[in-house]
Design an enzyme around this catalytic site. Structure first.
Site, PDB file in Angstrom:
ATOM      1  N   HIS A   1       1.255   5.176  -4.334  1.00 53.42           N
ATOM      2  CA  HIS A   1       0.119   4.276  -4.191  1.00 53.42           C
ATOM      3  C   HIS A   1      -0.237   4.190  -2.715  1.00 53.42           C
ATOM      4  CE1 HIS A   1      -2.317   0.777  -3.927  1.00 53.42           C
ATOM      5  NE2 HIS A   1      -1.353  -0.003  -3.474  1.00 53.42           N
TER       6      HIS A   1
ATOM      7  N   ASN B   1      -6.690   0.895   0.623  1.00 52.71           N
ATOM      8  CA  ASN B   1      -5.934   0.559  -0.582  1.00 52.71           C
ATOM      9  C   ASN B   1      -6.910   0.293  -1.719  1.00 52.71           C
ATOM     10  OD1 ASN B   1      -4.485  -0.713  -2.628  1.00 52.71           O
ATOM     11  ND2 ASN B   1      -3.247  -1.941  -1.244  1.00 52.71           N
TER      12      ASN B   1
ATOM     13  N   CYS C   1      -1.627  -2.696  -8.435  1.00 48.22           N
ATOM     14  CA  CYS C   1      -1.415  -1.376  -7.844  1.00 48.22           C
ATOM     15  C   CYS C   1      -0.401  -0.524  -8.609  1.00 48.22           C
ATOM     16  CB  CYS C   1      -0.980  -1.520  -6.394  1.00 48.22           C
ATOM     17  SG  CYS C   1      -2.133  -2.497  -5.403  1.00 48.22           S
TER      18      CYS C   1
END
Length: 400
Positions: free
Chosen positions: A326, A356, A176
């Site tokens: 993020h 996500n 990420c």
């Protein structure tokens, strides 16, 4: 703990406000002068080090190129999975998921969908926005932890774009945090390598590594791709002001998808190896995550990293037009915004629609914000990625 917050020479901590040909560079790799002009000075002597003799010394090197973000694009799979859909698979419901994460839907690769195709589509849109021909691309950085080839998927992108000049393309694996690392890497190639157009793509399909019986993790992840074009420019147009990057291997136990040996089948291993003589085939486990620890990690390190990057850039929170993190959990995003004293109307979030998406989350959200008119040319954005590794990093950028 590793720390890499310098673009060219991270051991030089000197920070100066006025231009001088013998000035050390910021630990971020960027130097700023009063009045808005920018340059980078690379010095071979750090404070506290013994000076080299005149025959060994090297003069400081001024890198007079800047880099700016001039195009973006994104792509998502067609299959949408809602919280209600997941409630048919595991013991959960829409309220339970949305209250804890902010997520309501996610997109999932299915059938013959290809992550590489999504990445190429996002890259094509970025080039079209920037009005740049694929043959003018010098480098493709594919930030992904889920390539469709063990040896990397990046070279397939210029092939799909029809690039005739065979530009270098390679994968960056940092989960990420990958897209932020990709931006910093692109700046390095532009500033120090003379590259003109660098495509930075974040693309992940974590759904392929999700345990769909684990309600603590299967509710979180979606698949997507996002891209930006980083282009060389004059120093006064520079759009990557400062950055801050870190990793901590001790935290790997909280978030991982480790390699494991496959179970052996009969006298021969699954890869044809002789039982007991040669190693058996292996694969990666499903994602394992301690959600509480990852949450604590993020709300602790991310605002501090952004504050460090702002300090290196000579800016404060009041100079930020947008906070773009993020997209992992809305509570994390809200906590960081509160720490930085940024109102919700200056925070970019599309987590509810996509979940996500790992390295794709920042460029995906940026692309939507740019195309909707929310982010405009000249806006300053504080962005940060964080996740598996554990890794985290932030960058202060200007759009356009």
């Amino acid at each position: 703990m590793a720390n890499a917050s310098g673009l060219f020479n991270p051991v030089v901590p000197s920070v100066r406000r006025r231009f001088s040909p013998c000035t050390g560079i910021y630990r971020s790799g960027f130097w700023f002068s009063e009045g808005g002009s920018r340059g980078i000075v690379c010095s071979t002597t750090a404070h506290g080090e013994q000076k080299l003799s005149s025959s060994e010394s090297r003069p400081p090197r001024l890198v007079s190129r800047g880099c700016k973000l001039v195009g973006c694009g994104s792509a998502v799979p067609s299959l949408q999975i809602s919280n209600d859909d997941l409630s048919k698979i595991v013991d959960t419901n829409d309220e339970w998921i949305s209250v804890r994460t902010g997520i309501r839907n996610r997109r999932i690769l299915s059938g013959k969908d290809s992550l590489t195709d999504l990445a190429a589509e996002a890259a094509k849109k970025a080039l079209e926005m920037a009005n740049v021909d694929p043959n003018d691309v010098d480098l493709v950085l594919l930030c992904t932890s889920t390539p469709e080839d063990l040896f990397g998927s990046a070279p397939q992108i210029p092939k799909a774009l029809g690039c005739k000049n065979n530009p270098l393309a390679y994968d960056i694996t940092a989960a990420c945090s990958g897209f932020v690392l990709g931006l910093v890497s692109a700046a390095s190639y532009v500033r120090g390598g003379g590259f003109k157009n660098v495509l930075v793509i974040g693309a992940d399909a974590l759904s392929r590594y999700v345990d769909w019986t684990d309600r603590g993790s299967c509710i979180l992840f979606g698949d997507a791709a996002g891209a930006v074009l980083v282009q060389a420019c004059d120093p006064e147009e520079d759009g990557l002001f400062a950055f801050d990057l870190h990793s901590d291997g001790d935290g790997q136990r909280h978030l991982n998808a480790t390699m494991k040996e496959n179970e052996k089948d009969g006298e021969l291993g699954t890869n044809g190896s002789l039982l007991g003589l040669l190693p058996n085939g292996s694969s990666y486990s499903c994602i394992q995550m301690n959600g509480k620890e990852v949450f604590r990690f993020a709300v602790r390190v991310v605002p501090h990293s952004i504050e460090l990057a702002l300090e290196k850039a000579g800016l404060t929170g009041s100079n930020i037009d947008w906070l773009l993190l993020h997209q992992a959990n809305q509570r994390i995003i809200d906590a960081v915004a509160t720490r930085l004293k940024l109102p919700s109307e200056r925070v970019i979030s599309n987590l509810a629609n996509y979940g996500n998406t790992s390295a794709a989350s920042i460029p995906l959200a940026l692309d939507e914000a740019v195309r909707s008119g929310k982010v405009q040319n000249g806006h300053t954005i504080a962005t940060a990625g964080f996740g598996a590794g554990l890794t985290w990093g932030s960058a202060i950028i200007r759009w356009g």
